[in-house]
Design an enzyme around this catalytic site. Structure first.
Site, short mmCIF file in Angstrom:
data_model
loop_
_atom_site.label_atom_id
_atom_site.label_comp_id
_atom_site.label_asym_id
_atom_site.label_seq_id
_atom_site.Cartn_x
_atom_site.Cartn_y
_atom_site.Cartn_z
N HIS A 8 0.58 7.94 11.31
CA HIS A 8 0.69 7.94 12.77
C HIS A 8 -0.59 8.48 13.42
O HIS A 8 -0.53 9.20 14.41
CB HIS A 8 1.94 8.71 13.23
CG HIS A 8 3.20 7.99 12.87
ND1 HIS A 8 3.73 7.00 13.67
CD2 HIS A 8 4.00 8.07 11.78
CE1 HIS A 8 4.83 6.52 13.10
NE2 HIS A 8 5.01 7.15 11.95
N SER A 33 4.55 -1.41 3.05
CA SER A 33 3.80 -2.48 3.72
C SER A 33 4.07 -3.86 3.19
O SER A 33 3.13 -4.63 2.94
CB SER A 33 2.31 -2.20 3.65
OG SER A 33 1.95 -1.42 4.71
N SER A 34 5.34 -4.19 3.07
CA SER A 34 5.66 -5.57 2.70
C SER A 34 5.16 -6.54 3.78
O SER A 34 4.70 -7.63 3.45
CB SER A 34 7.17 -5.72 2.50
OG SER A 34 7.87 -5.17 3.58
N ARG A 65 0.82 -1.21 0.00
CA ARG A 65 0.00 0.00 0.00
C ARG A 65 0.85 1.26 0.00
O ARG A 65 2.03 1.25 0.37
CB ARG A 65 -0.94 0.05 1.20
CG ARG A 65 -0.25 0.16 2.58
CD ARG A 65 -0.19 1.56 3.14
NE ARG A 65 0.57 1.65 4.37
CZ ARG A 65 1.87 1.95 4.42
NH1 ARG A 65 2.56 2.17 3.32
NH2 ARG A 65 2.50 2.03 5.58
N GLY A 70 11.29 -3.43 3.65
CA GLY A 70 11.80 -2.23 4.32
C GLY A 70 11.53 -0.96 3.55
O GLY A 70 12.16 0.06 3.77
N ASP A 119 -3.43 6.05 13.04
CA ASP A 119 -4.28 4.85 13.15
C ASP A 119 -4.31 4.29 14.57
O ASP A 119 -5.36 3.90 15.07
CB ASP A 119 -3.92 3.77 12.11
CG ASP A 119 -2.50 3.23 12.18
OD1 ASP A 119 -1.66 3.79 12.93
OD2 ASP A 119 -2.21 2.23 11.47
N GLY A 144 8.63 0.68 3.39
CA GLY A 144 7.54 1.52 3.90
C GLY A 144 6.31 1.39 3.03
O GLY A 144 5.38 2.19 3.14
N ASP A 182 -2.36 -0.74 7.57
CA ASP A 182 -1.74 -1.49 6.49
C ASP A 182 -2.49 -2.79 6.20
O ASP A 182 -2.73 -3.15 5.04
CB ASP A 182 -0.28 -1.81 6.84
CG ASP A 182 0.51 -0.56 7.16
OD1 ASP A 182 0.02 0.54 6.86
OD2 ASP A 182 1.62 -0.68 7.71
N TYR A 227 9.14 3.89 16.81
CA TYR A 227 7.71 3.78 16.52
C TYR A 227 6.94 3.54 17.83
O TYR A 227 5.96 4.22 18.13
CB TYR A 227 7.48 2.63 15.54
CG TYR A 227 6.04 2.46 15.10
CD1 TYR A 227 5.56 3.09 13.96
CD2 TYR A 227 5.15 1.66 15.82
CE1 TYR A 227 4.25 2.93 13.54
CE2 TYR A 227 3.84 1.50 15.42
CZ TYR A 227 3.39 2.13 14.28
OH TYR A 227 2.09 1.98 13.87
C1 GLA Z 1 3.29 1.70 9.89
C2 GLA Z 1 2.26 0.96 10.73
C3 GLA Z 1 0.86 1.54 10.54
C4 GLA Z 1 0.86 3.06 10.70
C5 GLA Z 1 1.99 3.69 9.88
C6 GLA Z 1 2.10 5.17 10.12
O1 GLA Z 1 3.08 1.49 8.53
O2 GLA Z 1 2.24 -0.41 10.39
O3 GLA Z 1 -0.04 0.94 11.42
O4 GLA Z 1 0.95 3.42 12.05
O5 GLA Z 1 3.24 3.10 10.16
O6 GLA Z 1 0.96 5.80 9.68
#
Ligand code: GLA
Length: 391
Positions: free
Chosen positions: A34, A130-131, A27, A126, A36, A128, A176, A227
């Site tokens: 930050h 959403s692997s 995605r 890695g 969710d 970002g 994600d 995080y």
């Molecule tokens: C990562 C987390 C998500 C979300 C984002 C930031 O992708 O897996 O749940 O918190 O960071 O928006």
């Protein structure tokens, strides 16, 4: 294509065709980062690249998990998967084993019957993008297909999130997994992360404008501890304000509690309140075709993530600023967890080939920044699918 590759890898590894397949996309988040895990709003879209998992039942009493791209495999006893036992396994396999364990719990089974599984992904690790969620959701979709149990997209997302929280030790939110599970072709989803309801938002006609992603080249991780620190600051701030989560915060509640919040907590609250507002404004701007306002929301979001919430990095900031100098860019922002990963930009492409524009912007940024900037035009895609194989 990718599913066929997983099938042929399964056949050569285990000497038999798999019985079921699962596919789930990566995605890009257009806005709402930050937020969710504070029950806020997000607006991601599913990508046209994803992860394929194929599997079949095994008589061995053991799960065999084969990561085609890494050439690595793990074997574990099917009846005993716990967060502790999984800790001894390689990092990538914890996402798979966690889903296998949580999938059984979701369906009230003592454990998931033993499977031979092969997995391959086109979502860069890695990145970002959403692997991890694509991996998790593809496993859950394949299990659903194999054992003919239906998990709704929301329940599937929740079980995958639990798997990541408990087995991979990443305290991620729901965004994600939910977009990977429920994405819609041609659309982003405006998701309310408290009620877990969502609405499809049509993206601009691609002859007019596209969202495109550019890689900062810095690898991103959610399990680095920062995080979790940010998430903890949000929870402390909500506690001090005596609200359930920062979703309920307003400028007024922040002002009233200001003297009891430390700088990190105040910044967290300021970011979440303003970002939630920007998500709704961007959705509205897309619906009314006001791409200038859409771009402004994206730029403001980047500044808030970088300066207020402090989850960006120099490379992301420089790349975002470079892209914003391009004449056709309405706005740009980091996307996802931050500290590396990709920047997403909204670009006017009227009367031009989107690929050419995006390529020339990536080339320009590569030259100016002295690194090779990878790029992708967003083709918003459907969420996960699972199927039985015939024959
Ligand atoms: C990562 C987390 C998500 C979300 C984002 C930031 O992708 O897996 O749940 O918190 O960071 O928006």
């Amino acid at each position: 294509m990718i599913v066929e590759q997983a099938i042929s890898a399964h056949k050569s590894r285990y000497g038999a065709l798999p019985s079921a397949t699962g596919y789930a996309p990566g995605r890009v988040n257009l806005i709402g980062d930050h937020t969710d895990y504070s029950g806020g709003f997000v607006m991601p879209a599913a990508l046209d690249i994803g992860c394929a998992t194929v599997l079949g039942e095994s008589e061995s009493g053991h799960h065999q998990i084969f990561a085609v791209d890494l050439g690595e495999s793990v074997t574990v006893k099917a009846s005993v998967i716990t967060p502790e036992s999984v800790l001894k396994q390689p990092n990538w396999s914890r996402y798979v084993l966690g889903v296998i364990a949580e999938w059984a719990a979701e369906h009230g089974l003592p454990h998931t019957p033993a499977v031979n599984l092969a997995v391959t992904s086109r979502v860069p690790l890695g990145s970002g993008l959403s692997s991890s969620a694509a991996l998790e959701v593809s496993v859950a979709a394949a299990l659903d297909a194999l054992f003919k149990l239906n998990t709704t997209p929301v329940a599937r997302a929740l079980l995958c999130q639990r798997a990541e929280n408990k087995y991979a030790g990443v305290p991620c939110g729901i965004m994600d997994q939910l977009i990977s599970s429920a994405g819609r072709f041609g659309h982003a989803l405006l998701i309310d992360c408290r009620s877990l309801t969502f609405e499809a938002v049509a993206l601009p006609d691609e002859s007019k404008a596209v969202f495109a992603m550019f890689d900062s080249g810095v690898s991103h991780r959610n399990d680095s501890g920062v995080y979790a620190d940010r998430r903890a600051a949000c929870e402390r701030a909500a506690g001090t304000m005596k609200i359930k989560s920062l979703r309920d915060a307003t400028q007024q509640t922040i002002d009233e509690s200001a003297s009891h919040l430390d700088a990190g907590e105040r910044n967290a609250a300021m970011h979440v309140v303003s970002e939630n507002d920007r998500v709704l404004r961007l959705a509205q701007a897309l619906q009314s075709g006001d791409l200038v306002v859409a771009g402004q929301c994206m730029n403001e979001s980047h500044q808030s993530l970088s300066k207020t919430y402090q989850v960006s990095c120099e490379e992301l900031d420089v790349l975002q600023a470079e892209l914003c100098k391009e004449p056709r860019v309405y706005g740009a922002r980091m996307t996802g967890g931050g500290f590396g990963g990709w920047v997403v930009a909204l670009i006017d492409v009227s009367a031009e080939d989107p690929q050419k524009i995006v390529e020339s912007y990536a080339r320009g940024a590569s030259l100016r920044l002295g690194v090779n900037i990878d790029k992708r035009v967003l083709l918003p895609s459907d969420g996960a699918t699972g199927a039985m194989l015939q024959g």
